[in-house]
Design an enzyme around this catalytic site. Structure first.
Site, PDB file in Angstrom:
ATOM      1  N   HIS A 187       0.849  -1.199   0.000  1.00 56.48           N
ATOM      2  CA  HIS A 187       0.000   0.000   0.000  1.00 56.48           C
ATOM      3  C   HIS A 187       0.891   1.258   0.000  1.00 56.48           C
ATOM      4  O   HIS A 187       0.805   2.096   0.913  1.00 56.48           O
ATOM      5  CB  HIS A 187      -0.897  -0.015   1.244  1.00 56.48           C
ATOM      6  CG  HIS A 187      -2.182   0.739   1.079  1.00 56.48           C
ATOM      7  ND1 HIS A 187      -3.281   0.229   0.436  1.00 56.48           N
ATOM      8  CD2 HIS A 187      -2.541   1.993   1.478  1.00 56.48           C
ATOM      9  CE1 HIS A 187      -4.253   1.114   0.457  1.00 56.48           C
ATOM     10  NE2 HIS A 187      -3.838   2.194   1.077  1.00 56.48           N
ATOM     11  N   ASP A 191      -3.190   7.327  -1.921  1.00 58.43           N
ATOM     12  CA  ASP A 191      -4.399   7.063  -2.709  1.00 58.43           C
ATOM     13  C   ASP A 191      -4.026   6.350  -4.005  1.00 58.43           C
ATOM     14  O   ASP A 191      -2.891   6.457  -4.490  1.00 58.43           O
ATOM     15  CB  ASP A 191      -5.124   8.375  -3.052  1.00 58.43           C
ATOM     16  CG  ASP A 191      -5.708   9.059  -1.825  1.00 58.43           C
ATOM     17  OD1 ASP A 191      -6.567   8.444  -1.174  1.00 58.43           O
ATOM     18  OD2 ASP A 191      -5.288  10.184  -1.526  1.00 58.43           O
ATOM     19  N   ASN A 193      -3.981   3.068  -4.738  1.00 59.90           N
ATOM     20  CA  ASN A 193      -3.282   1.778  -4.688  1.00 59.90           C
ATOM     21  C   ASN A 193      -4.036   0.678  -5.441  1.00 59.90           C
ATOM     22  O   ASN A 193      -3.423  -0.109  -6.162  1.00 59.90           O
ATOM     23  CB  ASN A 193      -3.072   1.357  -3.230  1.00 59.90           C
ATOM     24  CG  ASN A 193      -2.111   2.271  -2.499  1.00 59.90           C
ATOM     25  OD1 ASN A 193      -0.905   2.191  -2.662  1.00 59.90           O
ATOM     26  ND2 ASN A 193      -2.658   3.162  -1.683  1.00 59.90           N
ATOM     27  N   ARG A 195      -6.313   0.849  -7.966  1.00 63.04           N
ATOM     28  CA  ARG A 195      -6.295   1.012  -9.418  1.00 63.04           C
ATOM     29  C   ARG A 195      -4.884   0.831  -9.978  1.00 63.04           C
ATOM     30  O   ARG A 195      -4.702   0.229 -11.031  1.00 63.04           O
ATOM     31  CB  ARG A 195      -6.879   2.374  -9.794  1.00 63.04           C
ATOM     32  CG  ARG A 195      -8.405   2.413  -9.678  1.00 63.04           C
ATOM     33  CD  ARG A 195      -8.971   3.804  -9.859  1.00 63.04           C
ATOM     34  NE  ARG A 195      -8.594   4.662  -8.728  1.00 63.04           N
ATOM     35  CZ  ARG A 195      -8.526   5.982  -8.791  1.00 63.04           C
ATOM     36  NH1 ARG A 195      -8.794   6.606  -9.918  1.00 63.04           N
ATOM     37  NH2 ARG A 195      -8.198   6.675  -7.722  1.00 63.04           N
ATOM     38  N   ARG A 198      -4.159  -2.865 -10.183  1.00 61.11           N
ATOM     39  CA  ARG A 198      -4.831  -3.562 -11.284  1.00 61.11           C
ATOM     40  C   ARG A 198      -4.191  -3.223 -12.628  1.00 61.11           C
ATOM     41  O   ARG A 198      -4.193  -4.046 -13.543  1.00 61.11           O
ATOM     42  CB  ARG A 198      -6.330  -3.256 -11.255  1.00 61.11           C
ATOM     43  CG  ARG A 198      -7.032  -3.957 -10.091  1.00 61.11           C
ATOM     44  CD  ARG A 198      -8.535  -3.787 -10.129  1.00 61.11           C
ATOM     45  NE  ARG A 198      -8.970  -2.443  -9.796  1.00 61.11           N
ATOM     46  CZ  ARG A 198      -9.118  -1.974  -8.564  1.00 61.11           C
ATOM     47  NH1 ARG A 198      -8.820  -2.743  -7.529  1.00 61.11           N
ATOM     48  NH2 ARG A 198      -9.560  -0.754  -8.342  1.00 61.11           N
ATOM     49  N   TYR A 230     -11.676  -9.533  -1.931  1.00 64.36           N
ATOM     50  CA  TYR A 230     -11.135  -8.991  -0.682  1.00 64.36           C
ATOM     51  C   TYR A 230     -10.983 -10.078   0.374  1.00 64.36           C
ATOM     52  O   TYR A 230     -10.032 -10.066   1.166  1.00 64.36           O
ATOM     53  CB  TYR A 230     -12.029  -7.859  -0.166  1.00 64.36           C
ATOM     54  CG  TYR A 230     -11.916  -6.581  -0.959  1.00 64.36           C
ATOM     55  CD1 TYR A 230     -10.681  -5.967  -1.143  1.00 64.36           C
ATOM     56  CD2 TYR A 230     -13.027  -5.982  -1.543  1.00 64.36           C
ATOM     57  CE1 TYR A 230     -10.565  -4.800  -1.883  1.00 64.36           C
ATOM     58  CE2 TYR A 230     -12.918  -4.809  -2.282  1.00 64.36           C
ATOM     59  CZ  TYR A 230     -11.681  -4.227  -2.449  1.00 64.36           C
ATOM     60  OH  TYR A 230     -11.560  -3.077  -3.180  1.00 64.36           O
TER      61      TYR A 230
END
Length: 353
Positions: A187, A191, A193, A195, A198, A230
């Protein structure tokens, strides 16, 4: 959190059987993509859908109509559509990076994330980041807190991505799953992370030549199985047992390969039908393969795009588009003072997949 460590539960009999099936389907996709006259048609098509659905996983919701209008008009009327446009730009940037360098480095990943988020904040430098349950607000995971620890783990991940001498017998689809898990748990950013992670998936498959271009539409499977996704990641964190998670990711590769093959076949069939109608039935004297490619470049288009794509005058572009509307190949629409045209068949293929 530890560096990557290959364990027996990453290469179980069940995983190896499913790896073989997923690789065969991925190879089939790689072959069928070559039937599209211009690969960028498919790249645009898949990138838009991948961007839309990957963003939806993060609750950034937009419609196809809003998304296409974002790409043909300079000013967005919809914030979510702008977010998706950023995702497409980040995908293209990542694709250019791996084509030009044949590497996917920390710097490249940071560049992808900066395009997604429109900032240059880079790797987290302050502690306090926690992953919360959206429903209860409870902390479900606390990623590495110090920048030093993040950089050490990120460097280890970078080496795993690019150094083929590491674990040479480990299949690249298994490696992709491990990379995705490790990135999500590090992580590294405040912000973006999810997307970014993927995007890394499909870039890695392209980097390792499993695909010629990043056209695997993985976010569809993840969004359709969001809770299971998840849950599998959380299970690895709690037990260090990778098997259920890797099996899930292999299913994602197989199912989305099947789905993307279906999209390619529909696009190819529709392109041939339009080509036949313009060239053979209507015998329009301005037929060319470039015209067909232009009509399928995006579901929505406008006079200026065709003018530039075919290197013709604006008047000629308008004549072509309006005439194609008369033959029901396109439909004409207005938004304020702007005129645009829709390839309805192409738009329907995307919106119904």
């Amino acid at each position: 959190m530890d560096k990557i460590n290959i364990t027996d539960n990453m290469e179980t009999v069940s995983i190896l059987k499913k790896v073989n099936i997923a690789n065969k389907k991925l190879a089939e996709l790689k072959g069928i993509v070559k039937t599209i006259p211009n690969e960028k048609i498919l790249i645009n098509f898949i990138f838009l859908q991948e961007a839309k659905d990957s963003s939806a996983i993060e609750n950034i919701i937009t419609t196809h109509d809003e998304l296409y209008k974002q790409f043909i008009f300079d000013k967005s009327q919809h914030i979510a559509a702008k977010e998706v446009e950023n995702y497409v730009e980040a995908l293209y940037s990542g694709y250019d990076i791996i084509k030009n360098t044949e590497l996917l480095t920390i710097n490249g990943i940071c560049e992808i994330q900066s395009i997604l988020e429109r900032n240059n904040a880079g790797i987290r430098s302050q502690s306090g980041t926690k992953i919360l349950n959206a429903a209860t607000g409870k902390v479900i995971y606390e990623p590495p807190q110090t920048k030093q620890e993040i950089e050490i783990l990120f460097a280890d991940l970078e080496n795993f991505i690019n150094n083929d001498a590491l674990y040479p017998e480990l299949d690249n689809l298994i490696k992709m799953a491990i990379i995705h898990y490790q990135f999500e748990k590090i992580h590294p950013f405040f912000d973006g992370n999810g997307r970014t992670g993927r995007i890394i998936n499909v870039l890695y498959l392209t980097l390792k030549k499993l695909l010629d271009s990043p056209v695997l539409y993985l976010s569809k499977y993840i969004i359709e199985n969001k809770q299971e996704y998840y849950s599998k990641i959380d299970y690895v964190t709690k037990t260090n047992d990778y098997e259920p998670y890797i099996l899930f990711m292999l299913d994602a590769v197989y199912e989305t390969s099947c789905h993307t093959i279906s999209i390619v076949e529909k696009i190819s069939k529709t392109m041939m039908e339009v080509k036949h109608k313009i060239r053979d039935e209507l015998k329009l004297n301005y037929y060319s393969q470039e015209l067909i490619n232009a009509l399928f470049y995006m579901p929505y288009t406008k006079i200026a795009f065709i003018e530039e794509y075919l290197n013709i005058t604006r008047r000629t572009s308008a004549k072509y588009l309006n005439e194609l509307c008369e033959y029901n190949i396109l439909s004409k629409h207005k938004l304020g003072n702007n005129v645009y045209y829709i390839n309805e068949t192409l738009a329907n293929i995307l919106s119904n997949t």
